[in-house]
Design an enzyme around this catalytic site. Structure first.
Site, PDB file in Angstrom:
ATOM      1  N   HIS A 137      19.824  45.686 -21.629  1.00  7.98           N
ATOM      2  CA  HIS A 137      18.483  45.213 -21.266  1.00  7.98           C
ATOM      3  C   HIS A 137      18.099  44.052 -22.192  1.00  7.98           C
ATOM      4  CE1 HIS A 137      14.547  44.960 -19.757  1.00  7.98           C
ATOM      5  NE2 HIS A 137      14.169  46.220 -19.781  1.00  7.98           N
ATOM      6  N   HIS A 176      12.318  41.156 -20.246  1.00  9.04           N
ATOM      7  CA  HIS A 176      10.983  41.763 -20.215  1.00  9.04           C
ATOM      8  C   HIS A 176      10.260  41.879 -21.555  1.00  9.04           C
ATOM      9  CE1 HIS A 176      11.995  43.846 -16.132  1.00  9.04           C
ATOM     10  NE2 HIS A 176      12.203  42.545 -16.135  1.00  9.04           N
ATOM     11  N   TYR A 199      11.365  42.827 -24.440  1.00  7.64           N
ATOM     12  CA  TYR A 199      11.824  43.865 -25.362  1.00  7.64           C
ATOM     13  C   TYR A 199      12.716  43.240 -26.455  1.00  7.64           C
ATOM     14  CZ  TYR A 199       9.664  46.888 -21.927  1.00  7.64           C
ATOM     15  OH  TYR A 199       8.757  47.473 -21.089  1.00  7.64           O
ATOM     16  N   ALA A 256      16.572  39.741  -8.829  1.00  8.55           N
ATOM     17  CA  ALA A 256      15.535  40.771  -8.705  1.00  8.55           C
ATOM     18  C   ALA A 256      14.170  40.116  -8.819  1.00  8.55           C
ATOM     19  CB  ALA A 256      15.697  41.802  -9.817  1.00  8.55           C
ATOM     20  N   GLY A 258      13.007  47.315  -6.693  1.00  6.70           N
ATOM     21  CA  GLY A 258      12.335  48.274  -7.556  1.00  6.70           C
ATOM     22  C   GLY A 258      11.323  49.107  -6.802  1.00  6.70           C
TER      23      GLY A 258
END
Length: 377
Positions: A188, A191, A193, A308, A331
Protein backbone atom coordinates in the site's frame (compact mmCIF):
# COMPACT_ATOMS: atom_id res chain seq x y z
CA UNK A 1 -24.84 -24.50 -33.90
CA UNK A 2 -22.19 -22.04 -35.08
CA UNK A 3 -24.69 -19.18 -35.07
CA UNK A 4 -25.31 -19.48 -31.33
CA UNK A 5 -21.60 -19.70 -30.54
CA UNK A 6 -20.96 -16.60 -32.63
CA UNK A 7 -23.70 -14.73 -30.75
CA UNK A 8 -22.17 -15.71 -27.41
CA UNK A 9 -18.74 -14.54 -28.54
CA UNK A 10 -20.29 -11.33 -29.80
CA UNK A 11 -21.73 -10.70 -26.32
CA UNK A 12 -18.36 -11.40 -24.69
CA UNK A 13 -16.68 -8.97 -27.06
CA UNK A 14 -19.20 -6.31 -26.14
CA UNK A 15 -18.19 -6.63 -22.49
CA UNK A 16 -14.44 -6.11 -22.34
CA UNK A 17 -14.54 -6.40 -18.52
CA UNK A 18 -15.58 -10.04 -18.89
CA UNK A 19 -12.72 -11.12 -21.13
CA UNK A 20 -10.01 -13.41 -19.70
CA UNK A 21 -6.58 -12.07 -18.76
CA UNK A 22 -3.24 -13.65 -17.86
CA UNK A 23 -1.85 -11.96 -14.75
CA UNK A 24 1.64 -13.46 -14.59
CA UNK A 25 1.09 -17.05 -13.43
CA UNK A 26 -2.60 -16.46 -12.70
CA UNK A 27 -5.31 -17.01 -15.28
CA UNK A 28 -8.13 -14.54 -14.65
CA UNK A 29 -11.56 -15.23 -16.12
CA UNK A 30 -12.54 -11.54 -16.07
CA UNK A 31 -11.04 -8.12 -15.36
CA UNK A 32 -13.21 -6.93 -12.46
CA UNK A 33 -11.06 -6.72 -9.32
CA UNK A 34 -12.27 -6.36 -5.73
CA UNK A 35 -10.49 -3.21 -4.55
CA UNK A 36 -8.93 -3.16 -1.07
CA UNK A 37 -11.60 -1.81 1.29
CA UNK A 38 -11.18 -0.99 4.98
CA UNK A 39 -14.16 -2.52 6.83
CA UNK A 40 -13.11 -2.29 10.50
CA UNK A 41 -14.56 -5.62 11.60
CA UNK A 42 -11.35 -7.40 12.67
CA UNK A 43 -11.82 -7.16 16.43
CA UNK A 44 -8.58 -6.67 18.29
CA UNK A 45 -6.79 -6.45 14.93
CA UNK A 46 -7.40 -10.17 14.30
CA UNK A 47 -9.35 -11.28 11.18
CA UNK A 48 -12.70 -12.79 12.18
CA UNK A 49 -14.70 -15.79 10.91
CA UNK A 50 -17.37 -13.46 9.44
CA UNK A 51 -14.77 -12.33 6.85
CA UNK A 52 -15.06 -15.80 5.26
CA UNK A 53 -18.58 -15.03 4.05
CA UNK A 54 -17.72 -11.45 3.04
CA UNK A 55 -14.81 -12.45 0.79
CA UNK A 56 -16.36 -15.66 -0.59
CA UNK A 57 -19.54 -13.78 -1.55
CA UNK A 58 -17.29 -11.67 -3.80
CA UNK A 59 -15.24 -14.60 -5.14
CA UNK A 60 -15.65 -16.02 -8.63
CA UNK A 61 -13.56 -18.68 -10.39
CA UNK A 62 -10.62 -16.78 -11.87
CA UNK A 63 -11.52 -13.50 -10.16
CA UNK A 64 -8.92 -11.34 -8.37
CA UNK A 65 -9.58 -10.06 -4.85
CA UNK A 66 -7.38 -7.66 -2.91
CA UNK A 67 -7.82 -7.73 0.86
CA UNK A 68 -8.54 -4.77 3.08
CA UNK A 69 -5.42 -2.90 4.24
CA UNK A 70 -3.61 -5.20 6.65
CA UNK A 71 -1.08 -3.87 9.15
CA UNK A 72 2.57 -4.93 8.99
CA UNK A 73 3.49 -4.17 12.61
CA UNK A 74 2.16 -3.00 15.95
CA UNK A 75 2.83 0.64 14.95
CA UNK A 76 0.99 0.30 11.63
CA UNK A 77 -2.62 0.92 12.71
CA UNK A 78 -4.71 4.07 12.87
CA UNK A 79 -8.29 2.80 12.71
CA UNK A 80 -10.25 0.61 15.09
CA UNK A 81 -10.42 -3.11 14.32
CA UNK A 82 -8.35 -3.22 11.12
CA UNK A 83 -6.55 -6.54 10.62
CA UNK A 84 -2.84 -7.20 10.88
CA UNK A 85 -0.48 -9.92 9.73
CA UNK A 86 2.54 -9.58 12.02
CA UNK A 87 1.55 -12.12 14.72
CA UNK A 88 1.11 -15.89 14.57
CA UNK A 89 -2.50 -15.47 15.76
CA UNK A 90 -3.28 -13.13 12.85
CA UNK A 91 -1.65 -15.44 10.31
CA UNK A 92 -3.67 -18.39 11.62
CA UNK A 93 -6.88 -16.32 11.54
CA UNK A 94 -6.34 -15.42 7.87
CA UNK A 95 -5.89 -19.07 6.81
CA UNK A 96 -9.56 -20.19 6.79
CA UNK A 97 -10.54 -16.96 4.99
CA UNK A 98 -7.92 -17.48 2.28
CA UNK A 99 -8.78 -21.18 1.97
CA UNK A 100 -12.46 -20.36 1.48
CA UNK A 101 -11.65 -17.84 -1.28
CA UNK A 102 -9.44 -20.42 -3.00
CA UNK A 103 -12.21 -23.02 -2.73
CA UNK A 104 -14.29 -20.66 -4.90
CA UNK A 105 -11.48 -20.60 -7.46
CA UNK A 106 -10.49 -16.96 -6.87
CA UNK A 107 -7.03 -15.39 -6.56
CA UNK A 108 -6.38 -13.46 -3.33
CA UNK A 109 -3.72 -10.82 -2.67
CA UNK A 110 -3.17 -9.31 0.77
CA UNK A 111 -2.72 -5.54 0.89
CA UNK A 112 0.08 -4.86 3.39
CA UNK A 113 0.06 -1.41 4.91
CA UNK A 114 1.35 1.07 7.46
CA UNK A 115 -0.66 4.23 8.14
CA UNK A 116 2.27 6.30 9.42
CA UNK A 117 1.02 9.60 10.86
CA UNK A 118 -2.66 8.80 10.14
CA UNK A 119 -2.93 7.50 13.70
CA UNK A 120 -2.91 8.57 17.29
CA UNK A 121 -1.15 7.47 20.46
CA UNK A 122 -4.18 5.34 21.44
CA UNK A 123 -3.38 2.95 18.56
CA UNK A 124 0.34 2.88 19.27
CA UNK A 125 2.33 0.59 21.58
CA UNK A 126 2.86 2.21 25.00
CA UNK A 127 0.93 5.29 23.85
CA UNK A 128 3.89 6.53 21.81
CA UNK A 129 3.63 8.99 18.91
CA UNK A 130 2.89 7.56 15.44
CA UNK A 131 5.87 7.43 13.06
CA UNK A 132 6.23 9.24 9.75
CA UNK A 133 8.63 10.82 7.29
CA UNK A 134 7.88 14.09 9.04
CA UNK A 135 6.84 15.60 12.36
CA UNK A 136 4.14 17.73 10.71
CA UNK A 137 0.76 16.95 12.33
CA UNK A 138 -2.54 16.24 10.56
CA UNK A 139 -5.81 18.10 11.14
CA UNK A 140 -8.69 15.97 12.53
CA UNK A 141 -10.46 13.87 9.91
CA UNK A 142 -14.15 14.25 9.13
CA UNK A 143 -15.65 11.04 7.74
CA UNK A 144 -18.10 10.93 4.83
CA UNK A 145 -21.03 10.94 7.29
CA UNK A 146 -19.93 14.28 8.75
CA UNK A 147 -18.60 13.01 12.10
CA UNK A 148 -15.07 13.65 13.28
CA UNK A 149 -13.77 10.11 13.13
CA UNK A 150 -10.16 10.60 13.95
CA UNK A 151 -7.94 12.85 16.02
CA UNK A 152 -4.28 12.55 15.18
CA UNK A 153 -1.29 12.72 17.51
CA UNK A 154 1.61 14.75 16.06
CA UNK A 155 3.98 12.18 14.53
CA UNK A 156 7.59 11.43 15.31
CA UNK A 157 9.97 11.72 12.38
CA UNK A 158 11.75 8.41 11.77
CA UNK A 159 15.52 8.56 12.17
CA UNK A 160 17.45 7.47 9.06
CA UNK A 161 18.77 4.36 10.80
CA UNK A 162 15.23 3.25 11.80
CA UNK A 163 13.97 3.07 8.22
CA UNK A 164 15.46 -0.38 7.44
CA UNK A 165 13.44 -1.75 10.39
CA UNK A 166 10.19 -0.58 8.77
CA UNK A 167 11.29 -2.02 5.42
CA UNK A 168 11.87 -5.30 7.23
CA UNK A 169 8.35 -5.18 8.74
CA UNK A 170 6.94 -5.17 5.18
CA UNK A 171 9.23 -8.07 4.20
CA UNK A 172 8.10 -10.17 7.18
CA UNK A 173 4.44 -9.28 6.56
CA UNK A 174 4.80 -10.48 2.95
CA UNK A 175 6.30 -13.76 4.12
CA UNK A 176 3.47 -14.13 6.64
CA UNK A 177 0.88 -13.47 3.92
CA UNK A 178 2.30 -16.31 1.85
CA UNK A 179 2.29 -18.53 4.94
CA UNK A 180 -1.39 -17.65 5.44
CA UNK A 181 -2.00 -18.90 1.89
CA UNK A 182 -2.38 -15.63 -0.01
CA UNK A 183 -1.33 -15.72 -3.67
CA UNK A 184 0.58 -12.49 -3.30
CA UNK A 185 0.70 -9.08 -1.65
CA UNK A 186 -0.11 -5.55 -2.66
CA UNK A 187 2.15 -2.96 -1.05
CA UNK A 188 0.00 0.00 0.00
CA UNK A 189 1.89 3.01 -1.32
CA UNK A 190 -1.15 5.27 -1.65
CA UNK A 191 -3.76 7.42 0.12
CA UNK A 192 -1.53 9.49 2.37
CA UNK A 193 -0.29 6.55 4.46
CA UNK A 194 3.33 5.94 5.43
CA UNK A 195 4.86 5.19 2.02
CA UNK A 196 2.93 8.09 0.48
CA UNK A 197 4.22 10.32 3.31
CA UNK A 198 7.71 9.69 1.94
CA UNK A 199 6.75 9.99 -1.75
CA UNK A 200 4.92 13.33 -1.62
CA UNK A 201 6.79 16.62 -1.44
CA UNK A 202 4.00 18.36 0.50
CA UNK A 203 4.62 16.02 3.44
CA UNK A 204 8.20 14.84 3.15
CA UNK A 205 10.44 17.59 4.54
CA UNK A 206 13.45 15.37 5.25
CA UNK A 207 17.03 16.40 4.58
CA UNK A 208 18.58 12.90 4.59
CA UNK A 209 18.73 10.46 1.67
CA UNK A 210 14.98 9.81 2.01
CA UNK A 211 13.98 13.43 1.34
CA UNK A 212 14.46 16.31 -1.07
CA UNK A 213 14.88 15.02 -4.63
CA UNK A 214 12.31 12.86 -6.38
CA UNK A 215 14.77 9.97 -6.34
CA UNK A 216 15.28 10.34 -2.58
CA UNK A 217 11.55 10.54 -1.83
CA UNK A 218 10.95 7.32 -3.79
CA UNK A 219 13.82 5.48 -2.08
CA UNK A 220 11.73 4.13 0.85
CA UNK A 221 9.03 2.73 -1.47
CA UNK A 222 11.61 1.08 -3.74
CA UNK A 223 13.53 -0.39 -0.79
CA UNK A 224 10.27 -2.01 0.36
CA UNK A 225 9.65 -3.37 -3.16
CA UNK A 226 13.25 -4.68 -3.18
CA UNK A 227 12.84 -6.46 0.15
CA UNK A 228 9.37 -7.89 -0.55
CA UNK A 229 10.20 -9.15 -4.06
CA UNK A 230 13.41 -10.75 -2.76
CA UNK A 231 11.39 -12.48 -0.03
CA UNK A 232 8.41 -13.87 -1.98
CA UNK A 233 9.15 -13.34 -5.69
CA UNK A 234 8.21 -10.35 -7.87
CA UNK A 235 5.43 -12.29 -9.60
CA UNK A 236 3.57 -12.30 -6.27
CA UNK A 237 3.94 -8.55 -5.62
CA UNK A 238 1.81 -5.60 -6.69
CA UNK A 239 1.82 -2.00 -5.48
CA UNK A 240 -0.93 0.58 -5.10
CA UNK A 241 -0.06 4.21 -5.81
CA UNK A 242 -2.01 7.49 -5.87
CA UNK A 243 0.37 10.15 -7.23
CA UNK A 244 -2.43 12.62 -8.00
CA UNK A 245 -4.41 12.24 -4.77
CA UNK A 246 -4.26 14.57 -1.81
CA UNK A 247 -5.64 12.20 0.84
CA UNK A 248 -4.57 13.00 4.40
CA UNK A 249 -2.81 16.21 3.34
CA UNK A 250 -0.45 14.21 1.14
CA UNK A 251 -0.34 16.03 -2.16
CA UNK A 252 2.57 16.47 -4.54
CA UNK A 253 3.51 19.53 -6.58
CA UNK A 254 4.38 17.44 -9.70
CA UNK A 255 2.19 14.34 -9.47
CA UNK A 256 2.60 13.18 -13.07
CA UNK A 257 6.39 13.37 -12.78
CA UNK A 258 6.17 11.32 -9.55
CA UNK A 259 3.88 8.72 -11.15
CA UNK A 260 6.12 8.41 -14.22
CA UNK A 261 9.30 8.10 -12.18
CA UNK A 262 7.76 5.28 -10.12
CA UNK A 263 6.29 3.46 -13.15
CA UNK A 264 9.70 3.48 -14.83
CA UNK A 265 11.64 2.59 -11.67
CA UNK A 266 9.30 -0.35 -11.00
CA UNK A 267 9.78 -1.85 -14.48
CA UNK A 268 13.01 -3.58 -13.51
CA UNK A 269 11.34 -5.81 -10.89
CA UNK A 270 8.85 -7.72 -13.04
CA UNK A 271 6.02 -7.07 -10.54
CA UNK A 272 2.62 -8.74 -10.84
CA UNK A 273 1.05 -5.31 -11.33
CA UNK A 274 0.82 -1.60 -10.56
CA UNK A 275 -2.53 -0.49 -9.16
CA UNK A 276 -3.08 3.24 -9.63
CA UNK A 277 -5.79 5.61 -8.47
CA UNK A 278 -7.40 7.83 -11.11
CA UNK A 279 -6.45 11.53 -10.90
CA UNK A 280 -10.16 12.41 -10.64
CA UNK A 281 -10.16 10.97 -7.10
CA UNK A 282 -8.32 13.88 -5.46
CA UNK A 283 -9.95 13.32 -2.07
CA UNK A 284 -11.51 10.22 -0.52
CA UNK A 285 -14.72 9.14 -2.21
CA UNK A 286 -15.15 12.33 -4.26
CA UNK A 287 -14.89 12.35 -8.05
CA UNK A 288 -13.76 15.63 -9.61
CA UNK A 289 -13.25 16.82 -13.16
CA UNK A 290 -9.61 16.94 -14.19
CA UNK A 291 -7.48 17.00 -17.30
CA UNK A 292 -4.78 14.66 -15.96
CA UNK A 293 -4.81 11.01 -16.91
CA UNK A 294 -3.09 7.75 -15.92
CA UNK A 295 -2.18 7.13 -19.57
CA UNK A 296 1.47 8.31 -19.33
CA UNK A 297 2.03 5.92 -16.37
CA UNK A 298 0.16 3.14 -18.16
CA UNK A 299 2.43 3.56 -21.21
CA UNK A 300 5.60 3.78 -19.10
CA UNK A 301 4.91 0.63 -17.06
CA UNK A 302 5.64 -2.59 -18.93
CA UNK A 303 3.50 -4.91 -16.80
CA UNK A 304 -0.15 -5.30 -15.78
CA UNK A 305 -1.87 -2.02 -14.99
CA UNK A 306 -4.90 -1.88 -12.68
CA UNK A 307 -6.90 1.35 -12.66
CA UNK A 308 -9.22 2.31 -9.79
CA UNK A 309 -11.36 5.20 -8.70
CA UNK A 310 -14.91 6.14 -9.65
CA UNK A 311 -15.51 3.44 -12.27
CA UNK A 312 -18.92 2.16 -13.34
CA UNK A 313 -19.67 -0.58 -15.89
CA UNK A 314 -19.36 1.65 -18.94
CA UNK A 315 -16.21 3.40 -17.68
CA UNK A 316 -14.55 0.07 -16.91
CA UNK A 317 -15.45 -1.39 -20.31
CA UNK A 318 -14.09 1.71 -22.03
CA UNK A 319 -10.84 1.61 -20.04
CA UNK A 320 -10.23 -2.02 -21.11
CA UNK A 321 -11.33 -1.45 -24.71
CA UNK A 322 -9.13 1.64 -25.11
CA UNK A 323 -6.23 -0.20 -23.41
CA UNK A 324 -5.99 2.42 -20.67
CA UNK A 325 -5.94 -0.46 -18.15
CA UNK A 326 -5.68 -4.24 -18.13
CA UNK A 327 -7.89 -4.65 -15.04
CA UNK A 328 -10.29 -2.33 -13.21
CA UNK A 329 -10.73 -2.35 -9.44
CA UNK A 330 -14.16 -1.66 -7.99
CA UNK A 331 -14.68 -0.63 -4.38
CA UNK A 332 -18.06 0.70 -3.30
CA UNK A 333 -19.98 -1.05 -6.12
CA UNK A 334 -18.38 -4.41 -5.25
CA UNK A 335 -19.01 -3.80 -1.55
CA UNK A 336 -22.74 -3.35 -2.27
CA UNK A 337 -22.98 -5.95 -5.04
CA UNK A 338 -21.27 -9.21 -4.10
CA UNK A 339 -22.17 -10.57 -7.57
CA UNK A 340 -20.84 -7.53 -9.45
CA UNK A 341 -19.33 -9.50 -12.39
CA UNK A 342 -22.69 -11.20 -12.98
CA UNK A 343 -24.60 -7.93 -12.79
CA UNK A 344 -22.19 -6.35 -15.26
CA UNK A 345 -22.60 -9.34 -17.58
CA UNK A 346 -26.39 -8.97 -17.56
CA UNK A 347 -26.27 -5.16 -17.37
CA UNK A 348 -28.52 -5.57 -14.31
CA UNK A 349 -29.30 -2.74 -11.88
CA UNK A 350 -26.94 -2.35 -8.92
CA UNK A 351 -27.70 -2.25 -5.20
CA UNK A 352 -27.00 1.18 -3.75
CA UNK A 353 -24.21 1.30 -1.19
CA UNK A 354 -24.84 2.71 2.27
CA UNK A 355 -21.95 4.85 3.52
CA UNK A 356 -23.31 4.79 7.07
CA UNK A 357 -22.39 1.10 7.44
CA UNK A 358 -19.02 1.05 5.60
CA UNK A 359 -17.12 1.05 8.91
CA UNK A 360 -19.80 -0.27 11.25
CA UNK A 361 -18.37 -3.03 13.48
CA UNK A 362 -21.49 -5.20 12.98
CA UNK A 363 -20.47 -8.58 11.48
CA UNK A 364 -23.50 -8.66 9.13
CA UNK A 365 -25.06 -5.22 8.70
CA UNK A 366 -23.65 -3.45 5.65
CA UNK A 367 -21.12 -6.24 5.33
CA UNK A 368 -22.61 -9.56 4.22
CA UNK A 369 -26.29 -8.57 3.93
CA UNK A 370 -26.26 -6.91 0.50
CA UNK A 371 -28.53 -9.04 -1.70
CA UNK A 372 -27.51 -11.08 -4.72
CA UNK A 373 -29.40 -10.54 -7.98
CA UNK A 374 -31.68 -13.60 -7.59
CA UNK A 375 -32.70 -12.34 -4.12
CA UNK A 376 -33.86 -9.00 -5.53
CA UNK A 377 -35.82 -10.38 -8.48
Amino acid sequence: MPGVAADKNQEKQQIPLLTPYKLGNFQLSHRIVLAPLTRQRSYGRVPQPHAVLYYTQRSTPGGLLISEATGVSETSGGYLDTPGIWTKEQVEAWKPIVNAVHAKGAIFFCQIAHVGRVSNSGFQPNGQAPISSTDKPLVPQVRSNGFISAEFTPPRRLATEEIPLIVNDFRVAARNAIEAGFDGVEIHGAHGYLIDQFLKDQVNDRTDRYGGSLENRCRFALEIVDAVTAEIGAERVGIRLSPFANYMESGDSLPEKLGLYLAEALNKYGLAYIHMLEPRMKTAGEKSDCKESLLPMRKAFKGTFIAAGGYDREGGNNAIEQKRADLVAYGRHFLANPDLPRRFELNAPLNKYNRETFYDPDPVLGYTDYPFLEETE
